[in-house]
Scaffold this active site. Sequence first.
Site, PDB file in Angstrom:
ATOM      1  CE  LYS A  65      -4.249  -2.149   1.375  1.00  0.00           C
ATOM      2  NZ  LYS A  65      -3.316  -3.682   1.808  1.00  0.00           N
TER       3      LYS A  65
HETATM    4  C1  LIG Z   1      -4.392  -4.643   1.573  1.00  0.00           C
HETATM    5  C2  LIG Z   1      -3.249  -5.980   1.281  1.00  0.00           C
HETATM    6  C3  LIG Z   1      -3.741  -7.184   0.372  1.00  0.00           C
HETATM    7  C4  LIG Z   1      -5.117  -7.001  -0.456  1.00  0.00           C
HETATM    8  O1  LIG Z   1      -5.099  -6.037  -1.390  1.00  0.00           O
HETATM    9  P1  LIG Z   1      -6.299  -5.353  -2.205  1.00  0.00           P
HETATM   10  O2  LIG Z   1      -5.984  -4.298  -2.937  1.00  0.00           O
HETATM   11  O3  LIG Z   1      -7.411  -5.098  -1.062  1.00  0.00           O
HETATM   12  O4  LIG Z   1      -7.008  -6.486  -2.663  1.00  0.00           O
HETATM   13  C5  LIG Z   1      -2.925  -8.100   0.233  1.00  0.00           C
HETATM   14  N1  LIG Z   1      -1.913  -8.314   0.973  1.00  0.00           N
HETATM   15  C6  LIG Z   1      -1.560  -7.375   1.853  1.00  0.00           C
HETATM   16  C7  LIG Z   1      -0.319  -7.636   2.502  1.00  0.00           C
HETATM   17  C8  LIG Z   1      -2.346  -6.274   1.980  1.00  0.00           C
HETATM   18  O5  LIG Z   1      -1.762  -5.268   2.878  1.00  0.00           O
END
Ligand SMILES: *Cc1c(COP(=O)(O)O)cnc(C)c1O
Length: 494
Positions: free
Chosen positions: A111
């Site tokens: 993110k």
């Molecule tokens: C947020 C997250 C996901 C999922 O991603 P999405 O975009 O919500 O599908 C998978 N792995 C990690 C480590 C995350 O932080």
Amino acid sequence: MNYTGTRSPYAFSASEAIARGIADDGGLFVPESFPPLTAEEIQKLVGMDYRQRAVLVLSKYLTDFTQEELEACVKGAYCGTFDNDEPAPLREVDSKTFLLDLWHGPTCAFKDLALQLLPHLLTRSAKRTMPDKEIVILVATSGDTGKAALEGFADVPGVRIIVFYPENGVSAIQKLQMTTQTGNNVAVCAIKGNFDDAQTGVKNIFSDPEMIGKLAEKGYVFSSANSINFGRLVPQIIYYVSAYCDLLKSGKLKEGEKFNVAVPTGNFGNILAAVYAKRMGIPVNKFICASNKNKILTDFIRTGVYDRNREFHLTTSPSMDILISSNLERMLYHLCDGSCSQVAEWMNSLKRDGKYQVPAEILAKLQNEFWGGYCDDVQAENAIRELFTKHNMLCDTHTAVAVDVVAQYRKETGDDTLCIMASTASAYKFAPAVLPAVCDEKISGDGFEVISKLSEVTGTPIPASLADLNKREVLHKTCVAKEEMAAFILNALK
Ligand SMILES: *Cc1c(COP(=O)(O)O)cnc(C)c1O
């Protein structure tokens, strides 16, 4: 390039779409069309570094930003903030399998790629479209978004940030990352409920006229750093384009040669960004959508029925413990060729009955591009163990879900097309669940002994931002019922 809504038509600029975050009717903003990357542009991209590639991809979508603005945004986001020269490097598992490491940012999860950039995009967007307002960013987090948003927005002038997380739905390290956050514009609050409660609460507050009115009186306006904001989605397109360019550059792929993309999925944001990359001309064959035991997306891709009336499981991949995948709404919009009324109907039905079903022709389109699979915690642990013993590579519990599902996909379909797997977090972020996969010795607790042991056993370094976490002061201790979220916000903005 204009942006319209998924539930009713609009014609907003990119700045307006980003500053608003979500449409007034609860729908999400989507681009009116997909900007193609020409063969010449792809050639150019191959010769560029990540930051230059980022500017070019962004310029296709954010057409009301100048080149200078985009360069400044990208510089602010990706220069000196990641612990690796390239923010999104590929790691070769074998000649047909690559991990796309997206966890070199300040909070050790993918993110960061979006949330290091979003504050730069958002403050510029807001200055243009609502010059005298102060922005209030509301975030509902399953763990990683909250910290990444706090890290991106802390002490950004003209912005307040408020984060809600499920009291028992995040890992101990994720919780500490958030509760120790400094910054004079931040507020962090636990809620008694799960992630979907937090997300639904935030969504309702966003579209509550009374709350909007109360904030407007004080000169505040809501926006969102959740993946429902288009400004979150667009930075994620960059790394799929960039990964393809890296594969061309290293000769692992020939121009136009197709590859598969596997993504451990929760809110459907990361995998949707890969779809956008494909719509721009990146030759993706299949999207492999990997879920944990909360396999609502696997079921949807296999049956066309989206049904959230089911048991909710807490797993070792908490960032994917989700039963309402917000960004799927954008995918539905594109699948039904932009029929807002159709999307609105499905979303109403989801709100009313907790489920909807798409017709056979939509399901066929979906299955043409997507393969859905899931695994449980034991299978994920085994995937970590196998990757480590066979290839001496470490991955976290979320990435492990994708690793396992890719193995299932290959076995079931016989398709051995080169595959990129999104590696979404550092293993250290989820050390208590990762350690047992690579070490027989029992180290109990969520403690930092586990992190040290993981480093010792695997010979990999502990990310600097996690190493001193247990020495920081806990600053945010409030926990409220989900009905009290609005009151918490008003109080935080006093
Ligand atoms: C947020 C997250 C996901 C999922 O991603 P999405 O975009 O919500 O599908 C998978 N792995 C990690 C480590 C995350 O932080």
